[in-house]
Design a protein around this motif. Structure first.
Motif, short mmCIF file in Angstrom:
data_model
loop_
_atom_site.label_atom_id
_atom_site.label_comp_id
_atom_site.label_asym_id
_atom_site.label_seq_id
_atom_site.Cartn_x
_atom_site.Cartn_y
_atom_site.Cartn_z
N ARG A 26 0.93 -1.17 0.01
CA ARG A 26 -0.09 -0.05 0.23
C ARG A 26 0.78 1.22 0.11
O ARG A 26 0.32 2.42 -0.12
CB ARG A 26 -1.11 0.22 1.13
N ASN A 27 2.20 1.05 0.10
CA ASN A 27 2.94 2.26 0.50
C ASN A 27 4.05 2.45 -0.56
O ASN A 27 4.98 3.04 -0.55
CB ASN A 27 3.51 2.32 1.89
N ASP B 214 4.19 7.63 2.08
CA ASP B 214 3.83 7.32 3.44
C ASP B 214 4.94 7.11 4.57
O ASP B 214 5.10 6.02 4.73
CB ASP B 214 2.81 6.09 3.69
#
Ligand SMILES: Nc1ncnc2c1ncn2[C@@H]1O[C@H](COP(=O)(O)OP(=O)(O)OP(=O)(O)O)[C@@H](O)[C@H]1O
Ligand SMILES: [Mg+2]
Length: 366
Positions: free
Chosen positions: A215-216, A229
């Motif tokens: 997700r990052n 992030d």
């Protein structure tokens, strides 16, 4: 003579066009900056017009996409309650460093350099990193190049205090303060883990991302890699970032691990380094587990111990599906909630064993 005059006119026209082009460009930049500033200032007063929310994960930060008048997309991120001001300054410093080096979306706006809460950055039109991307040689090269670049950030002396160990200790203290039911071996695991981590803190320490996951990491055009992030950034051993990434992607392929380390270190990894990766995968699983313990309500130590002793699902079962968001967790049955949270501790023990450490035996010996 006529010919020379024609050339002269052409050159002058060219120069006029060139400079007017530059001016338009400069004005555009200024216009865009003003527009971004207006959107962020409006947002700070609670006005979310034109902002489209992106669903986040575990933190309480807010992420939005908006379009400029010219149709360009940008991302506005408002930090959550955690980390405090020092953590947010560290996050901003690392984002700035990565933005300058082209390995994160370009940072375009910060509301307050001394106490950052809102940032605006370029929107990356790409996809999230997936496990199969590790089998693409060019992408793997680019992931490792980004890692090496991120880890080359000069250490800021004011951030020296915030290390992987200091924050893990603080996080465990927060969990314990809540007086929740914990597995009976929890304190012993912490004691032994903290000892091992503190021994390693005397080794090479760099500014780590500390939350590298699918997700990052964004992939643009199937090859450009961007890290996002930076909220969890801390000082730590660079191998932690590699281990965390492999753990979160549930990538249990020793050949890929050796390949990544070869590219990262510029030589073959030693057995000790491979073991160190397993140790840090165990740490990553523990960090995830202790954080999620606070989501478990209405349970007892006896019940947690009973589930710990049974062969239940490993966290890779959840991680391979991209992990659960807090909202998804709330929809599980009580039994599944317990199994989910304990699966991280099972992996903590499993990876520990692969690293040659028997946490349970150490606790029993004490
Ligand atoms: N610059 C960007 N360009 C494109 N997408 C982005 C960008 N920044 C964030 N995103 C998307 O928004 C999601 C959430 O962003 P981010 O990770 O910064 O927030 P978060 O709230 O800390 O999320 P989490 O808790 O899941 O880590 C990312 O996983 C990604 O899908
Ligand atoms: Mg994120």
């Amino acid at each position: 003579m006529a010919l020379t005059r024609t050339y002269l006119v052409r050159i002058i026209c060219g120069l006029v066009l060139f400079f007017s082009g530059c001016t338009t460009h400069l004005n555009n930049d200024v216009d865009v900056k003003n527009e971004i500033m207006q959107v962020a200032s409006r947002f700070a007063t609670g006005d979310k017009t034109g902002l489209q929310e992106i669903e986040g994960g575990l933190s309480d930060s807010e992420v939005y996409v908006f379009k400029s008048r010219e149709g360009q997309r940008y991302v506005l991120k408002k930090g959550g309650s955690w980390p405090g001001r020092d953590g947010k300054l560290m996050e901003l410093a690392l984002h700035k460093f990565c933005s300058t080096n082209g390995i994160s979306p370009k940072l375009l706006y910060v509301d307050d350099e001394k106490n950052p809460k809102i940032v605006v950055m370029d929107y990356i039109d790409g996809k999230l990193l997936a496990r199969q991307d590790f089998y693409n040689e060019e992408l793997l090269d680019n992931i490792v190049k980004n890692l090496r670049c991120l880890h080359s950030m000069p250490i800021n002396p004011t951030f020296k205090k915030r290390t992987l160990l200091s924050e893990l200790k603080a996080s465990v203290a927060r969990v314990k303060k809540k007086n929740l039911a914990l597995p009976s071996k929890f304190d012993g695991w912490c004691k032994y883990l903290f000892e091992l981590l503190s021994k390693l803190e005397s080794t090479a320490m760099v500014q780590c991302h500390c939350d590298l996951s699918s997700r990052n990491i964004l992939i643009e055009n199937r090859k450009k890699v961007y890290f996002i992030d930076f909220q969890c950034t801390l000082r730590g051993n660079p191998l932690f970032d590699i281990a965390h990434l492999l753990y979160k992607l549930d990538l249990n392929d020793e050949e890929i691990l050796r390949k990544i380390l070869r590219k990262y270190l510029g030589r073959e990894a030693t057995t000790a380094e491979i073991k160190r990766i397993f140790f840090y995968e165990s740490v990553a699983a523990f960090i995830a587990g202790q954080f999620r313990l606070q989501w478990l309500k209405n349970t007892t130590t006896a019940e947690l111990d009973k589930f710990m002793s049974q062969a239940t699902i490993s966290s890779s079962h959840y991680l391979e599906k991209g992990d659960l968001r807090k909202k998804e967790f709330q929809t599980l049955s009580q039994r599944d909630k317990i199994e989910y949270v304990l699966s991280f501790f099972k992996d903590f023990l499993r990876f520990g064993k692969e690293a040659g450490i028997s946490f349970n035996e150490e606790v029993d010996r004490d």
